[in-house]
Scaffold this motif. Structure first.
Motif, PDB file in Angstrom:
ATOM      1  N   ASP A   1       0.841  -1.194   0.000  1.00  0.00           N
ATOM      2  CA  ASP A   1       0.000   0.000   0.000  1.00  0.00           C
ATOM      3  C   ASP A   1       0.879   1.247   0.000  1.00  0.00           C
ATOM      4  OD1 ASP A   1      -2.198  -1.621   0.132  1.00  0.00           O
ATOM      5  OD2 ASP A   1      -2.411  -1.477   2.312  1.00  0.00           O
ATOM      6  N   SER A   2       0.502   2.224  -0.788  1.00  0.00           N
ATOM      7  CA  SER A   2       1.271   3.463  -0.886  1.00  0.00           C
ATOM      8  C   SER A   2       1.346   4.158   0.465  1.00  0.00           C
ATOM      9  CB  SER A   2       0.618   4.409  -1.890  1.00  0.00           C
ATOM     10  OG  SER A   2       0.445   3.775  -3.141  1.00  0.00           O
ATOM     11  N   ALA A   3       2.517   4.748   0.747  1.00  0.00           N
ATOM     12  CA  ALA A   3       2.662   5.494   1.994  1.00  0.00           C
ATOM     13  C   ALA A   3       1.770   6.729   1.999  1.00  0.00           C
ATOM     14  CB  ALA A   3       4.120   5.909   2.178  1.00  0.00           C
ATOM     15  N   THR A   4       1.611   7.342   0.846  1.00  0.00           N
ATOM     16  CA  THR A   4       0.732   8.510   0.705  1.00  0.00           C
ATOM     17  C   THR A   4       0.003   8.400  -0.632  1.00  0.00           C
ATOM     18  OG1 THR A   4       2.516   9.793  -0.301  1.00  0.00           O
ATOM     19  CG2 THR A   4       2.192  10.037   2.070  1.00  0.00           C
ATOM     20  N   PRO A   5      -1.112   9.082  -0.775  1.00  0.00           N
ATOM     21  CA  PRO A   5      -1.806   9.081  -2.063  1.00  0.00           C
ATOM     22  C   PRO A   5      -0.961   9.710  -3.160  1.00  0.00           C
ATOM     23  CG  PRO A   5      -3.232   9.930  -0.331  1.00  0.00           C
ATOM     24  CD  PRO A   5      -1.846   9.850   0.238  1.00  0.00           C
ATOM     25  N   GLU A   6      -1.235   9.331  -4.387  1.00  0.00           N
ATOM     26  CA  GLU A   6      -0.598   9.988  -5.516  1.00  0.00           C
ATOM     27  C   GLU A   6      -1.068  11.445  -5.580  1.00  0.00           C
ATOM     28  OE1 GLU A   6      -0.355   7.830  -9.324  1.00  0.00           O
ATOM     29  OE2 GLU A   6      -1.464   6.248  -8.305  1.00  0.00           O
ATOM     30  N   ILE A   7      -0.267  12.261  -6.266  1.00  0.00           N
ATOM     31  CA  ILE A   7      -0.670  13.645  -6.503  1.00  0.00           C
ATOM     32  C   ILE A   7      -0.707  13.923  -8.003  1.00  0.00           C
ATOM     33  CG2 ILE A   7       0.220  14.550  -4.314  1.00  0.00           C
ATOM     34  CD1 ILE A   7       2.642  15.640  -5.978  1.00  0.00           C
ATOM     35  N   GLU A   8      -1.537  14.843  -8.387  1.00  0.00           N
ATOM     36  CA  GLU A   8      -1.526  15.367  -9.740  1.00  0.00           C
ATOM     37  C   GLU A   8      -1.042  16.803  -9.625  1.00  0.00           C
ATOM     38  OE1 GLU A   8      -4.603  14.784 -13.216  1.00  0.00           O
ATOM     39  OE2 GLU A   8      -5.180  16.556 -12.042  1.00  0.00           O
ATOM     40  N   ALA A   9       0.274  16.968  -9.799  1.00  0.00           N
ATOM     41  CA  ALA A   9       0.857  18.304  -9.685  1.00  0.00           C
ATOM     42  C   ALA A   9       0.539  19.098 -10.946  1.00  0.00           C
ATOM     43  CB  ALA A   9       2.365  18.211  -9.488  1.00  0.00           C
TER      44      ALA A   9
ATOM     45  N   ARG B   1       5.272  12.982  -0.951  1.00  0.00           N
ATOM     46  CA  ARG B   1       5.516  12.567   0.428  1.00  0.00           C
ATOM     47  C   ARG B   1       5.017  13.612   1.423  1.00  0.00           C
ATOM     48  NH1 ARG B   1       9.259  12.790   4.653  1.00  0.00           N
ATOM     49  NH2 ARG B   1      10.444  14.467   3.668  1.00  0.00           N
ATOM     50  N   ARG B   2       5.231  14.888   1.093  1.00  0.00           N
ATOM     51  CA  ARG B   2       4.878  15.956   2.021  1.00  0.00           C
ATOM     52  C   ARG B   2       3.399  16.346   1.972  1.00  0.00           C
ATOM     53  NH1 ARG B   2       9.490  20.464   2.885  1.00  0.00           N
ATOM     54  NH2 ARG B   2      11.288  19.089   3.132  1.00  0.00           N
ATOM     55  N   TYR B   3       2.819  16.282   0.767  1.00  0.00           N
ATOM     56  CA  TYR B   3       1.484  16.869   0.612  1.00  0.00           C
ATOM     57  C   TYR B   3       0.429  15.889   0.102  1.00  0.00           C
ATOM     58  CZ  TYR B   3       4.223  21.113   1.075  1.00  0.00           C
ATOM     59  OH  TYR B   3       5.076  22.084   1.543  1.00  0.00           O
ATOM     60  N   GLY B   4       0.823  14.623  -0.100  1.00  0.00           N
ATOM     61  CA  GLY B   4      -0.134  13.649  -0.621  1.00  0.00           C
ATOM     62  C   GLY B   4      -1.375  13.507   0.246  1.00  0.00           C
TER      63      GLY B   4
ATOM     64  N   GLY C   1      -6.443  12.905  -1.785  1.00  0.00           N
ATOM     65  CA  GLY C   1      -6.269  11.687  -2.567  1.00  0.00           C
ATOM     66  C   GLY C   1      -6.457  10.421  -1.728  1.00  0.00           C
ATOM     67  N   ARG C   2      -6.406   9.279  -2.410  1.00  0.00           N
ATOM     68  CA  ARG C   2      -6.549   7.967  -1.757  1.00  0.00           C
ATOM     69  C   ARG C   2      -5.391   7.080  -2.190  1.00  0.00           C
ATOM     70  NH1 ARG C   2     -10.978   6.703  -3.875  1.00  0.00           N
ATOM     71  NH2 ARG C   2     -10.210   5.255  -5.472  1.00  0.00           N
ATOM     72  N   PRO C   3      -4.682   6.405  -1.253  1.00  0.00           N
ATOM     73  CA  PRO C   3      -3.525   5.579  -1.608  1.00  0.00           C
ATOM     74  C   PRO C   3      -3.909   4.400  -2.499  1.00  0.00           C
ATOM     75  CG  PRO C   3      -3.564   6.043   0.747  1.00  0.00           C
ATOM     76  CD  PRO C   3      -4.896   6.461   0.205  1.00  0.00           C
ATOM     77  N   GLY C   4      -2.931   3.936  -3.289  1.00  0.00           N
ATOM     78  CA  GLY C   4      -3.092   2.746  -4.098  1.00  0.00           C
ATOM     79  C   GLY C   4      -2.081   1.698  -3.675  1.00  0.00           C
ATOM     80  N   VAL C   5      -1.762   0.759  -4.579  1.00  0.00           N
ATOM     81  CA  VAL C   5      -0.759  -0.279  -4.329  1.00  0.00           C
ATOM     82  C   VAL C   5       0.337  -0.110  -5.371  1.00  0.00           C
ATOM     83  CG1 VAL C   5      -0.282  -2.749  -4.257  1.00  0.00           C
ATOM     84  CG2 VAL C   5      -2.460  -1.874  -3.396  1.00  0.00           C
TER      85      VAL C   5
END
Length: 544
Positions: free
Chosen positions: A168-176, A201-204, A209-213
């Motif tokens: 599982d992702s530590a943080t959600p993905e971002i769309e910068a 890492r800082r703002y996810g 957002g919601r984490p993925g795998v």
């Protein structure tokens, strides 16, 4: 007992060969008995591995790796413990299986190859495919042909201390997105990869957002305990990315990416002087290091922007005041020279010596400045050296120590103990352009209520004189050739910095055009106009 083990291993290899899965498999009996085996009587081989040895060693290494035999594969490397640890993680915490390795044509002792595999975790599976390469060397003590172990053998983006893991992702993905809402990706803008990872890492978890795998590279913690952001390699199950606004400009970033590709080991940063907003960050380096934001190198004569401000603010001279340019200058038994070909001018003004980048003119003022004059100017006026910038990702904030002895003079010309990054010099150029210090930003302060660094900035008189000197440098001084034909309100400063142990100087250049300021550094790039200058000029011309 030892003979039994050998027979089992050899038998396993024979089965693989009969099944057709092997590639030039190494003569295992030779590998085990060889020079290190009991009673080995074979002549000790020396020199580079032969073509047949390269083929045999890589074949055996690939076969063991494909089988998931981490210990077996590691035995064919020159650092088996480190190799086994990473190869074990490959099939363990990374959950990578179904490995098929296809070697390419060897070039001497280097073999490129393609890996195709499957990553499976919690019911989700995705194919994984990438290219890498390895080199075969002669073992120093065994004299066997061995794979020269580097983490990049397993995956080209792995570095020392890294490992692989899937979960599982530590943080959600971002769309910068850039300042105009355009999506920024590492595919389109490769230099932004590490920055996007750190922003995630800082703002996810602050963007909805919601984490993925994912399969990720997990980096080793730094000496100070800080942890770099994971580098994602493959998404098995998508989460929901959160939108993250940035100050970046897609057009400026594209220009910066294109510009650095022309010069190895180069870095550039562009900022908006009126606000401090970062418009572009680009690097072209073999080591993947973000020198644009984190580099610590002597900035050479670009430092004369701060030095000139120091001389003016301390009442030692003015832009039109005296700053003679002798052929050499001595300070505390150390002799300083100008660049070859610079004609001395004993009647030069500060503007003359600045535009021509005369080192000795600035060194001569070492008698009059205090040990901490340059330090206080850098901190109080330009916001440097206090380690308090909060741009949204880690940065080096410049170092201008109050060092005495010969370094008092050397610091004035950007040598000695002065250290800067392209970001620092882009900010210095922006402060000279506007007279005000605006801490650089890459994400809005309101996103996490960061408190920005502050500094007094320059008096209107000092700022006006700096702009006039930088404009002259761009129009008719050392930067004129690079800035030729550029319209608008322009200014520039060239620099080259000698680094101990390196044959060529680092190339530095900083400049502005209207409301864009940029600075670049090219390690071993020569003079400022040789490499860094063309990078900055290209960014200034195409940033709009």
């Amino acid at each position: 007992m030892r003979n039994g083990v050998k027979a089992a291993v050899i038998g396993g290899v024979c089965v693989t060969l009969l099944g057709g899965a092997g590639y030039g498999v190494y003569n295992v009996a030779s590998a085990l008995n060889g020079d290190d085996g009991p009673g080995g009587s074979a002549a000790v081989r020396t020199g580079p591995p032969s073509g047949s040895e390269v083929k045999e060693t890589t074949g055996a290494f690939f076969t063991a790796w494909e089988k998931g035999d981490a210990a077996g594969a590691a035995a064919y490397t020159n650092f088996p413990e480190a190799a086994q640890e990473l190869l074990s993680a490959y099939g363990g915490t990374a959950h990578i299986g179904g490995i098929r390795i296809t070697p390419g044509r060897a070039t001497g002792d280097t073999v490129p190859f393609t890996v195709k595999a499957t990553v499976s975790y919690a019911g989700a599976s995705r194919p994984l495919s990438y290219r890498s390469e390895l080199t075969v060397v002669r073992g120093e003590t065994s004299h066997r042909a061995l794979v020269d172990w580097q983490p990049s053998v397993v995956h080209p983006r792995l570095r020392k201390g890294d490992t692989l893991t899937t979960g599982d992702s530590a943080t959600p993905e971002i769309e910068a997105v850039d300042r105009d809402g355009k999506v920024l990706t590492r595919v389109t803008y490769p230099s932004l990869g590490p920055i996007l990872d750190e922003l995630r890492r800082r703002y996810g978890d602050k963007t909805g957002g919601r984490p993925g795998v994912e399969l990720v590279i997990r980096h080793q913690a730094a000496a100070d305990g800080s942890q770099a952001a994971d580098t994602p390699l493959l998404t098995l199950a998508k989460g929901k990315p959160g939108k993250l606004p940035t100050t970046l400009s897609a057009s400026a970033q594209a220009a910066a990416e294109k510009a650095v590709l022309k010069y190895p080991e180069s870095s550039v940063v562009a900022v908006k002087p009126s606000t401090g907003e970062i418009l572009a960050v680009a690097n072209n380096r073999d080591d993947g290091f973000d020198a644009a934001l984190l580099g610590e190198r002597a900035p050479g004569s670009t430092m004369k922007i701060i030095s000139a401000a120091t001389l003016i603010d301390n009442g030692l001279t003015t832009a039109n005041g005296p700053a003679p340019c002798p052929p050499s200058a001595v300070w505390q038994s150390q002799t300083f020279q100008n660049l070859k070909g610079l004609v001395p001018d004993e009647h030069a003004t500060l503007a003359d010596s600045f535009a021509r980048s005369c080192n000795t003119a600035f060194v001569k003022f070492a008698d009059e400045v205090k040990v901490d004059s340059l330090t206080r100017e850098a901190e109080d006026r330009f916001g440097l050296g206090r380690n308090n910038w909060q741009i949204g990702v880690p940065t080096f904030d410049g170092r201008v120590p109050a060092s005495g002895g010969p370094d008092t003079a050397a610091n004035l010309i950007g040598q000695g103990q002065v250290q800067m990054s392209p970001l620092n010099m882009a900010s210095v150029t922006a402060t000279a352009k506007t007279g005000s210090f605006h801490q650089p930003l890459i994400v809005p302060l309101k996103l996490d209520d960061r408190e920005p660094a502050r500094a007094r900035g320059l008096s209107p008189a000092t700022a006006q004189q700096l702009r006039a000197m930088m404009n002259r440098t761009a129009r008719s001084g050392t930067a004129a050739g690079v800035m030729a034909g550029m319209g608008g309100d322009i200014g520039a400063k060239t620099g080259s910095a000698e680094v101990d142990g390196e044959t060529r100087s680092d190339s530095w250049f900083s400049g502005y055009r209207d409301d864009v300021a940029a600075a670049a550094m090219v390690q071993d790039g020569g003079h400022g106009i040789d490499a860094a200058g063309p990078i900055v000029a290209s960014v200034l011309r195409n940033a709009g």
